[in-house]
Design an enzyme around this catalytic site. Structure first.
Site, PDB file in Angstrom:
ATOM      1  NE  ARG A   1      60.417  -9.087  17.482  1.00  0.00           N
ATOM      2  CZ  ARG A   1      59.126  -9.405  17.505  1.00  0.00           C
ATOM      3  NH1 ARG A   1      58.375  -9.165  16.437  1.00  0.00           N
ATOM      4  NH2 ARG A   1      58.588  -9.946  18.579  1.00  0.00           N
TER       5      ARG A   1
ATOM      6  CG  ASP B   1      47.721 -12.780  11.853  1.00  0.00           C
ATOM      7  OD1 ASP B   1      47.225 -12.829  12.992  1.00  0.00           O
ATOM      8  OD2 ASP B   1      48.735 -12.100  11.573  1.00  0.00           O
TER       9      ASP B   1
END
Length: 275
Positions: free
Chosen positions: A38, A148
């Site tokens: 990632r 979020d």
């Protein structure tokens, strides 16, 4: 050919510590390949040659923006419309009728928080459920807060545009009423449900700007990334901001057993505040 970046123990530990201190997310050693993959994308985007250089940026005062990109990169956002459908059936058939005849029914106020809303499928599903059963909420002040940690997914959710193939789990009658097809590949949530939702980025471990109280909190498949002490603190804060008999929905692989005594189990991964 894309350059591959290897991460050594020292740099991995620095990133693990930063992620834990910033977001409360626990990264075990088995997550190293995931982190390397990632964050390798971030190194390529920044034109960096190794993780040592990347860690120096994260630790520098000028690295605040990149620390946000780091958290966005390592958070997983897997969700869908009407995921764990029994939750929305319980909301419609148990919670809403009870609210209508309770003290909340006198104030005609309903507040729901989708904590960890990801790309928005959960809060839009909540909104569709409320609109479909609006006879129980006629003339009510209804608001859904959707938050979020990942700023990118919050922006996506607020836009309300989805690949049409993601709508397969939405009942046809709901799609007809609440969704507009933009073209053969994309669809948009209608204003009728968008108007119920406010989207905002929020780190659950930091100070919460909202005061509450909430009638319902959805926090599903979020605390699996936290250690037990962090979970205890978070669920205690949820209890504080919920109404005395407010409801909490958690994910299918999560449990409050040996974490908190402030909730009673009333359904499958459905809890009611009791303290």
């Amino acid at each position: 050919m894309q350059q591959e970046y290897a991460i050594d123990d020292r740099d991995f530990r620095k990133i693990v510590e930063l992620v834990m201190n910033t977001a409360g997310i626990v990264l075990s050693d088995r997550k190293r390949p995931f982190v390397q993959s990632r964050l390798g994308r971030r190194l390529r985007a920044l034109g960096m040659t190794d993780f040592r250089q990347y860690c120096r940026l994260l630790e520098a005062p000028a690295g605040e923006a990149e620390r946000s990109n780091l958290i966005n990169a390592i958070t997983t956002n897997h969700t869908s419309f009407f995921r764990e459908p029994h939750h929305f059936s319980y909301l419609a058939n148990a919670i809403l009728p009870k609210l209508a005849t309770s003290e909340a029914g006198q104030s005609r106020r309903l507040r729901i928080w989708s904590a960890g809303c990801s790309t928005g499928e959960e809060p839009y599903t909540i909104a569709m459920t409320l609109r479909e059963h609006q006879s129980a909420l006629r003339d009510w002040d209804v608001k859904i807060l959707a938050t979020d940690l990942d700023t990118n997914v919050v922006a996506h959710a607020a836009e309300g545009i989805y690949d049409s193939d993601r709508l397969g789990s939405v009942p046809p009658s709901y799609r007809e009423r609440f969704v507009t097809e933009l073209d053969e590949d994309r669809s948009r949530m209608n204003d009728e449900i968008r108007s119920l939702i406010s989207f905002a980025p929020l780190n659950l471990l930091q100070k919460w700007p909202m005061q509450g109280p909430f009638d319902v909190i959805f926090c599903r498949n979020v605390v699996i990334y936290f250690d037990k002490p962090t979970q205890r603190k978070l669920f205690d804060r949820y209890a504080d901001i919920l109404k005395p008999t407010g409801s909490l929905f958690i994910g299918h692989s999560e449990s409050l057993l040996n974490v908190t005594d402030r909730f009673d189990l009333v359904g499958r991964t459905i809890y009611r505040r009791v303290k």
